[in-house]
Design a protein around this motif. Sequence first.
Motif, mmCIF file in Angstrom:
data_model
loop_
_atom_site.group_PDB
_atom_site.id
_atom_site.type_symbol
_atom_site.label_atom_id
_atom_site.label_comp_id
_atom_site.label_asym_id
_atom_site.label_seq_id
_atom_site.Cartn_x
_atom_site.Cartn_y
_atom_site.Cartn_z
ATOM 1 N N GLU A 174 5.557 10.737 0.798
ATOM 2 C CA GLU A 174 6.067 9.477 0.279
ATOM 3 C C GLU A 174 6.150 8.482 1.430
ATOM 4 O O GLU A 174 6.533 8.837 2.542
ATOM 5 N N VAL A 175 5.797 7.249 1.145
ATOM 6 C CA VAL A 175 5.833 6.216 2.171
ATOM 7 C C VAL A 175 6.534 4.985 1.621
ATOM 8 O O VAL A 175 6.380 4.634 0.440
ATOM 9 N N GLU A 176 7.351 4.370 2.475
ATOM 10 C CA GLU A 176 7.980 3.087 2.144
ATOM 11 C C GLU A 176 7.604 2.085 3.229
ATOM 12 O O GLU A 176 7.893 2.308 4.408
ATOM 13 N N VAL A 177 6.943 1.025 2.835
ATOM 14 C CA VAL A 177 6.519 -0.010 3.775
ATOM 15 C C VAL A 177 7.205 -1.316 3.382
ATOM 16 O O VAL A 177 7.156 -1.723 2.213
ATOM 17 N N ARG A 178 7.831 -1.964 4.347
ATOM 18 C CA ARG A 178 8.430 -3.282 4.133
ATOM 19 C C ARG A 178 7.589 -4.331 4.843
ATOM 20 O O ARG A 178 7.036 -4.080 5.910
ATOM 21 N N PHE A 179 7.545 -5.516 4.233
ATOM 22 C CA PHE A 179 6.692 -6.583 4.734
ATOM 23 C C PHE A 179 7.538 -7.790 5.113
ATOM 24 O O PHE A 179 8.555 -8.087 4.485
ATOM 25 N N GLY A 180 7.109 -8.490 6.164
ATOM 26 C CA GLY A 180 7.783 -9.689 6.615
ATOM 27 C C GLY A 180 6.968 -10.920 6.298
ATOM 28 O O GLY A 180 5.759 -10.847 6.059
ATOM 29 N N GLY A 181 7.641 -12.068 6.302
ATOM 30 C CA GLY A 181 6.962 -13.318 6.034
ATOM 31 C C GLY A 181 7.235 -13.825 4.630
ATOM 32 O O GLY A 181 7.848 -13.151 3.806
ATOM 33 N N PRO A 182 6.793 -15.035 4.335
ATOM 34 C CA PRO A 182 7.044 -15.632 3.027
ATOM 35 C C PRO A 182 6.236 -14.942 1.932
ATOM 36 O O PRO A 182 5.220 -14.300 2.195
ATOM 37 N N SER A 183 6.711 -15.076 0.692
ATOM 38 C CA SER A 183 5.941 -14.548 -0.435
ATOM 39 C C SER A 183 4.679 -15.387 -0.615
ATOM 40 O O SER A 183 4.601 -16.535 -0.188
ATOM 41 N N GLY A 184 3.676 -14.777 -1.232
ATOM 42 C CA GLY A 184 2.405 -15.472 -1.390
ATOM 43 C C GLY A 184 1.475 -14.681 -2.275
ATOM 44 O O GLY A 184 1.916 -13.803 -3.041
ATOM 45 N N PRO A 185 0.185 -14.930 -2.176
ATOM 46 C CA PRO A 185 -0.778 -14.197 -3.003
ATOM 47 C C PRO A 185 -0.720 -12.704 -2.739
ATOM 48 O O PRO A 185 -0.248 -12.245 -1.697
#
Length: 372
Positions: free
Chosen positions: A206-217
Amino acid sequence: MSRVPRELLPVSDEHPRPQLTREHWTNLNGLWQFAVDEGDIGRREGWHRDPAVFDREILVPFPPESELSGIVEDGLDVVWYRKAVRLSGSENSTRFILHFEAVDYSAEVWVNGQYLGGHEGGQTRFSFDITDALVDGPEQIIVLRAHDDHSDLEQPRGKQDWMPDPHVIWYRRTTGIWRTVWLEELSERHIASVVWLPMASPGSVEVEVRFGGPSGPELELELSFSADGAALARSSHSVTAGVLRATVHLEDQRLHAEPEELCWSPEHPRLIDVVLRLRSDGDLIDEARSYLGLRTVGADDRAFLLNGRPYFLRLVLEQGYWPKTHLASPSEVDLKREVELIKSLGFNGIRMHQVVADPRFLYWCDRLGLLV
């Protein structure tokens, strides 16, 4: 004047966070300007804008109480650091993130005279996006104020003594910066963190990845797993939110016929390498590397279980204290040697004691085979 031999400058090529590394980053350890704020007047008098008050040098990341810092003074409740740095961004870099792996106990940070924020907690990392504080010109000025009240007995201190000289079980104090300071260059949207959780089913992760930056496409995340250069799996996932959770199934005959060949244990510390690639409309916007060990832990009514089998634990207490650098580790070589010595004495694991382990130390535990 500084008493630090320049050949001791602790600037390493080893990434301070081994489980999420990138090519473009800058180690800011080394000589910083330094000032002691005996009357706690620095904020009122604007020391973050006054280079003249920084009349000494300190070797970061060693605390000022330690021998290798070049300061070697105790009882410093408020100290200031200053450093001029040069930035050279890569093609995709649009954000610059300033990371402090540990500052004891509370910290405030300015870049080019602009206040970025503060942090409380001497054992935990913190970061600031400094992009909007950057100025035109060859240099950017970073200033940090650290406050560590040695007389405050309610302040979490671990094994640090509150008295001038260590007594009974207590160690000398660690004030200010005591782990790596570094800069990271990132795209506007990027991978912020990754957590791996091996499952009981052989080869399932199982993997959990979080992303930074503004929402977008919508973005696409590609995960590539390998061991000793041999591909184990490749998966692609649509990213529609700030967090992605998924399960990946690795493919290798050994997972079923000889699982010990790929599973992690102190006797066979096999690690799986992972490359994470983030794409937007097919264009690569971020790439990072990570690793994991295929192992499960548990317990039944009789024993501790490692990878589903009873396993006898032989643990030693790890204090994480160094005579010449206090809580700061002297070097990458020393961290690795610490693990090697523990294993040579017949132990298969450690208990961390009143200190958050250095991620580089945990890396060598993973790589060489120690349970933590």
